[in-house]
Every structure is written in C-alpha cells, then in structure tokens.
Design an enzyme around this catalytic site. Structure first.
Site, PDB file in Angstrom:
ATOM      1  N   THR A 326      55.599   1.994  12.623  1.00  0.00           N
ATOM      2  CA  THR A 326      57.463   2.946  12.998  1.00  0.00           C
ATOM      3  C   THR A 326      57.903   1.943  12.165  1.00  0.00           C
ATOM      4  OG1 THR A 326      56.842   4.084  15.106  1.00  0.00           O
ATOM      5  CG2 THR A 326      58.356   4.171  14.886  1.00  0.00           C
ATOM      6  N   TRP A 329      57.233   2.719   8.726  1.00  0.00           N
ATOM      7  CA  TRP A 329      57.891   3.565   7.888  1.00  0.00           C
ATOM      8  C   TRP A 329      59.127   3.754   7.402  1.00  0.00           C
ATOM      9  CZ3 TRP A 329      61.144   7.236   9.260  1.00  0.00           C
ATOM     10  CH2 TRP A 329      60.385   8.882   8.790  1.00  0.00           C
ATOM     11  N   HIS A 330      59.651   3.834   8.414  1.00  0.00           N
ATOM     12  CA  HIS A 330      61.413   3.323   7.688  1.00  0.00           C
ATOM     13  C   HIS A 330      61.926   2.407   6.894  1.00  0.00           C
ATOM     14  CE1 HIS A 330      61.979   5.116  11.693  1.00  0.00           C
ATOM     15  NE2 HIS A 330      62.809   5.317  11.461  1.00  0.00           N
ATOM     16  N   GLY A 331      61.007   1.554   6.145  1.00  0.00           N
ATOM     17  CA  GLY A 331      61.362   0.722   5.047  1.00  0.00           C
ATOM     18  C   GLY A 331      60.889  -0.835   5.022  1.00  0.00           C
TER      19      GLY A 331
END
Length: 344
Positions: A326, A329-331
């Site tokens: 997670t 995934w955000h960066g």
C-alpha cells in the site's frame, strides 16, 4: 484535464449532450445503439486522458488489449493450469509496465547509492502516466475475477475498453471492479432526470470540498511546510490539522466529482469515502478511507495469502505485505514505504 479546470467545464456539458441527444435519442432505433454509445464513451475518455499527453494513450491501450485477451485466454485454456498461467502472465506484464514507469528510477537510484556508483546512466527519466496505478489495478482485478469465475469474460472489446477507460474514474478512482462496472456497459443506459440531478449535487459538493476546503487549506499548509524550521510549535500543529482537511477535501472531493459525473451518464460507481474522520479506531478508518483501494488489497492480496485464518505469525506477515505494498502503491519514495510500515 483536471475536474476543477476550465477545460473540463467545457468538456463535460458537450460530452453529456452528445451522449444523450445524439448517441441515445438520435440512434434510439438503431440495432447497434449500445455499441455506438460505448464507442462514444471510449472516444470521450481517450480525449480526456490524452489531454495531458497523447503518448499516455499507448500504454492504456496496451493494458486494455492485454487484459481483454487474457479474459478470452482464461476462458478457452483447456486446463486449470493453463488458465492460471494466462492470468499470471497478464499480472506480470501489467505490473511490469507499472513498475518500469513508476518505480524503476527510484530503485535504480537506491541501487547506485548502495554500491556507490553513478546513477545517471541507469535512469530512464520516464514521465509517469497519470492514473496508471488506478487503471492497472482495475485491469488486474478483471483477469483475477475471470479466473475465479466471478464474472464471465467479455468478447465485446468496445464495452471492455469503456470499462477500463471510463473518464470520470480514470485518473483518481474509485478503482472499480469488473463485476460492478463492466455489466453496466453491456446493457443500454437510459436517461434518468432524478439520477442526473443527484449527480450534479454530488459534483458540486465535490467541487466545494476541493476548491473551497482543500485549496484554501493548502495555501496555509504549503507556506508553513515550506519552512518548518522557522515555525512555532502551534503553527506547525495548526498546519498539520489543516493538512488533514486538505488531503480529505482533495481526494474525497475528486471521488465525489467522479461518482457524480458517472451518474450523469447512467453509471453507478462505488463509494470511496465514508466519513473516515469519524472512525473509532485506525482499523475502522481504513475501512472508510479510499475504500476501493483498501478493499482491493484485502480481496486480491490479503485474503489470497490466507488473511487472518492461519495463525498470528502469518497474519502479521500478511498485514506487513499488504501495508508495504500500500505504501509503495502511493509513490516511489522511502517516505511512502515508511508510511505503509507505520500503519502496519
């Protein structure tokens, strides 16, 4: 093309009028009305997405074609092993595309630092395509759901392309499931005044959260965070509190605009935020915040790994992997990885 831009304010009414008064009313007696309706959605969505950079269209077209063919491949593979191989191949290829564009330069830089070598010759300096994480996850869920027999593979490439590229949720979600969104493109939509009015209300509410709340908070927050060393504790605290309103207004506002816009076209998208700041604990918060992403990781990573059914150690392992992914995934940054591990 941003939802709060002048271009979108022109784009949306034009697309709305053409959608209902040309591709619905004018073609109402045409036997292939649904095909034309979906084809118009695809064209409008590609114009919307290509507004940033037309080269991005190549990648989404590749993802669309591969995922469409993977569904047919899973259907016709003679053995369960063959079906699984097709699904895994689609996952690897699409995650490979995402990895190269979003993460390659980050990991190449870390590799160079680890071994003390110059990194410039390793970097690709690729432009990150807008929304690639969103439509990639949507494409992956289709292949997985077909493999799990939760949805029948479609042979209608136009409807499938409309499902994967539908412009309201293309760049910032919600991350839709094929089981919810694809069937809506496989049947004729009819105009419903009450639904359209409700959609307009949700668009206006989303614009209020984005423009009035988030953007005004951002003015103060950005100023403070740009020079934190010279700020007092109370100023930093206020900026931190306002940042929580900024990020919520920004992201949930965009989701509201997306869901409201979809309603204008007779499409129902899933709810993405459910008053998360009223949660009783952090676990409930993540069931209410960015629901489409957290439920995606739950259904396609956490539960397949065993969820919480295999003892405390494996539950911790599963939670660790979910939150690590997670964060990633955000960066592509250590701060996002640290953020994911913090919530783990």
């Amino acid at each position: 093309m941003l939802f709060n831009s002048f271009e979108f304010a022109i784009f949306l009414p034009i697309v709305f009028l053409l959608y209902w008064f040309v591709f619905d009313y004018a073609l109402s007696k045409c036997k292939r009305q649904l095909l034309w309706q979906n084809l118009f959605v695809v064209v409008a969505s590609y114009i919307f997405y290509g507004w940033w950079d037309w080269r991005f269209l190549i990648l989404i077209a590749i993802t669309t074609l591969l995922s469409f063919l993977s569904g047919i491949g899973i259907e016709y593979a003679p053995t369960q092993r063959g079906k699984k191989a097709v699904m895994i191949a689609n996952i690897i290829i699409n995650l490979g595309i995402l990895g190269v564009y979003k993460y390659y330069d980050f990991f190449a830089t870390q590799f160079a630092r680890l071994f003390g070598i110059e990194s410039d010759f390793l970097l690709l300096h690729l432009i990150l395509p807008v929304g690639i994480s969103f439509y990639t996850f949507q494409a992956l869920s289709y292949s997985i759901d077909v493999y799990r027999k939760q949805i029948q593979p479609t042979h209608d490439i136009v409807a499938f392309t409309a499902f994967l590229s539908f412009f309201p949720q293309l760049v910032a979600g919600p991350i839709e499931r094929a089981t919810n969104l694809l069937p809506q493109f496989q049947k004729k939509r009819t105009f419903d005044y009450a639904t359209a009015v409700d959609g307009m209300r949700q668009i206006l509410w989303g614009l209020f959260k984005k423009i009035v709340v988030a953007d005004n908070c951002a003015t103060y927050v950005d100023t403070v965070f740009a020079d934190i060393s010279s700020q007092s504790g109370s100023t930093l605290l206020l900026a931190a509190v306002l940042f929580t309103f900024q990020i919520y207004g920004d992201f949930s506002g965009y989701s509201d605009i997306a869901i409201g816009t979809a309603k204008l076209f007779g499409i129902k998208l899933m709810r993405n935020f459910n008053v998360p700041y009223f949660s009783r604990d952090i676990a409930e918060f993540w069931r209410r915040w960015h629901i489409s992403l957290t439920s995606w990781f739950k259904d396609y990573v956490y539960i397949p790994l065993g969820g919480s059914r295999m003892g405390a150690k494996k539950t911790l392992r599963n939670l660790f992997l979910v939150w690590l992914l997670t964060g990633i995934w955000h960066g592509a940054n250590w701060t996002f990885i640290a953020w994911g591990l913090y919530f783990f």
